[in-house]
Design a protein around this motif. Structure first.
Motif: not given
Lengths: 327, 241
Positions: A102-120
């Motif tokens: 849980v970061a500033q104004k966003r959540w970081r999600l693991d979705i099995n991609f090259n990077q973490d996804a961001v949900l604002m």
């Protein structure tokens, strides 16, 4: 054999072998030489012009594959569809992910991609359902919406600022609770019109995330009543006292029925078997597998055994051959 | 010591130009994105690839390409005398670096920006040529993980003992102290990406020995290609339409 580590008896081995051979013979006629490995040259007609897609590169005027997979051709476009690889997001995909930060104004999600996804925070509906600017208070209350390790369903919005952005602007997206998250290879889940399924006869919700994360959980009616939703939220976190002041009786009422829990496990195990066998995972096949386990009267724990695995393989071979005849 | 008998046989019964038996298996580690076991005679290596995934150490992030990391280790039970090896000794650091550089050269890192790829290789049985076996296993694991590569890298060693060029040295021949050449090639591009040599060798003989090693690499490449194609076909037909 990949992934399959079960003690098979001699007859089971023979039966499985037979079923798999049958599957092989069914598909071999369709595309016999479409499979390529890294650095195989792909034969193309240069006179028509070629568009090189994903998984291809040019080498000395030849088109070569850069991944192991199946060659696909669409008009001029030639690309290689990689089988075992991480999820490649496309805009509008429905994905299931796990919150890792849980970061500033966003959540970081693991979705099995090259990077973490961001949900604002701004790209999801607030629990009170009102459209307004997100205040600092909302930001402080982010953990009451999603916490670390929560399982969340969302939609791919697109790439922005070198990151993959998600959105959850509807009742059907959001936190998933009372169920199981299964991770399967993304190539087994096909993009379809419908990824949310409700198995009425079992009272189970099924979400086939395009990223290979499959959610099996208790069926929840999409509701607009915010009060009910809040009550629901608090009692799902029974293990965390202090946050909720719900009495024991009420908790018991809100508990998932044993019957439903059994069906959740049964469906989850069906998906596990299908993914170890490497069969594609669709609603139809999952339903059939669950039905099969019920008709042969297997306990839930026995579904991961070798006998059921062989049965599923045989059934799948039968199903595909009958499908073929129909066409 | 006599490494090649008058009949032209080596200590383990091979001809000078003969490789040990090779065997490969894909999908040995269930949770990894890609994994493989590679055997060259009694040398057995397991490799696992994780990624491309989010960069763990943000300061190492590269904006336009993937970060490739590699860790080589030897299992305590891999050698004849069981001894506890501490992590990060000079030898394993050097081999990690060699494998990393070799793999980085063939991975199309620019396609996976802001991510990292971890390669873990562990020697389960050591009988000479672990470096080569590790590179071959890593190639297979990367291909299994669906990571785009320019070409498969394959590697093989060759040596020169008793005035005979020998292909694919085993432990006894390796520890004889003679010249030992390790070559890694990209078979399709016809390029050398790795070349290491211990001890000294006259320049005209080096050419022969190197050619021999390259032939070995090509044989390995053919085998790896076969295994990968078989695996791809199996995955495809199992999935169905």
């Amino acid at each position: 054999m990949r992934g399959l580590q079960l003690p098979l008896s001699q007859t089971q081995k023979v039966r499985l072998q037979k079923a798999l051979e049958r599957l092989e013979s069914l598909s071999s006629k369709v595309n016999s030489d479409a499979s390529v490995t890294i650095a195989d040259s792909i034969s193309v007609n240069y006179e028509d012009g070629v568009l090189k897609g994903h998984g291809t590169a040019e080498l000395n005027g030849e088109v070569v594959a850069t991944v192991c997979g199946v060659v696909e051709r669409v008009n001029k476009l030639v690309y290689v569809r990689a089988l075992r690889s991480r999820y490649k997001p496309e805009v509008g995909d429905i994905v299931v992910g796990r919150v890792i930060e849980v970061a500033q104004k966003r959540w970081r999600l693991d979705i099995n991609f090259n990077q973490d996804a961001v949900l604002m925070l701004s790209s999801m509906n607030l629990p009170d359902g009102i459209q307004r600017r997100r205040t600092a208070l909302d930001e402080l209350n982010m953990r009451s919406v999603f916490e670390e390790n929560d399982v969340v369903c969302a939609e791919v919005r697109g790439f922005q600022h070198d990151g993959l952005q998600l959105q959850a602007r509807s009742q059907k997206y959001g936190k998933l609770k009372r169920g199981q998250l299964l991770r399967v290879a993304p190539y087994l889940v096909k993009r379809q019109k419908q990824h949310f399924h409700h198995l009425e006869q079992y009272g189970v919700d099924l979400i086939l995330g395009c990223n290979g994360f499959v959610w099996v959980g208790e069926h929840i009616e999409a509701k607009d009543d915010m009060i009910e939703e809040q009550a629901d939220q608090s009692d799902s976190q029974v293990s965390r006292p202090g946050k909720n002041a719900v009495s024991l009786e009420e908790q018991e009422q809100n508990c998932t029925a044993l019957e439903t829990r059994k069906y959740i496990c049964r469906t989850a195990n069906a998906i596990r078997v299908l993914s170890t066998l490497g069969f594609s995972i669709t609603l139809e096949i999952i339903k059939e597998t669950v039905n099969l386990s019920l008709t042969v009267n297997l306990d839930i724990n026995e579904m991961l055994g070798s006998e059921f695995c062989v049965l599923v393989a045989e059934r799948e071979a039968e199903r595909r051959s009958s499908n073929k005849k129909k066409r | 010591m006599e490494y090649v008998s008058p009949e032209g046989l080596r200590l383990d019964g091979r001809r000078p130009m003969e490789m040990r038996q090779i065997r490969a298996e894909i999908g040995a580690v269930a949770k990894a994105d890609g994994s493989a076991v590679f055997e060259m005679g009694n040398t057995k290596v397991i490799a696992a690839v994780y990624g491309p995934r989010e960069v763990q150490n943000k300061s190492q992030l590269i904006g336009d390409q993937a970060l490739v990391r590699c860790e080589y280790s030897m299992a305590n039970f891999s050698t004849g005398d069981r001894r506890r090896k501490q992590k990060g000794d000079r030898r394993s650091t050097e081999i990690s670096l060699v494998i990393r550089q070799t793999m980085e050269a063939c991975i199309m890192t620019h396609l996976m920006p802001r991510s990292q790829i971890d390669i873990y290789v562990q020697v389960l049985q050591a009988d000479g040529g672990t470096r080569c076996a590790c590179i071959n296993a890593a190639t297979l694991a990367l291909a299994d993980a669906g990571i785009p590569m320019r070409d498969l890298v394959t590697s093989c060693s060759a040596g020169y003992l008793n005035s005979t060029p020998l292909l694919d040295l085993n432990y006894v021949e390796d520890s004889a102290g003679g010249p030992d050449v390790t070559v890694g090639i990209l078979p399709k591009l016809d390029k050398v990406t790795l070349f290491q040599m211990d001890s000294k060798l006259p320049i005209d003989i080096l050419d022969n020995v190197m050619q021999l090693a390259i032939e070995g690499c090509k044989a390995v490449a053919n085998y790896i290609r076969e295994i990968l194609l078989e695996n791809t076909k199996e995955l495809e037909y199992r999935r169905g339409v």
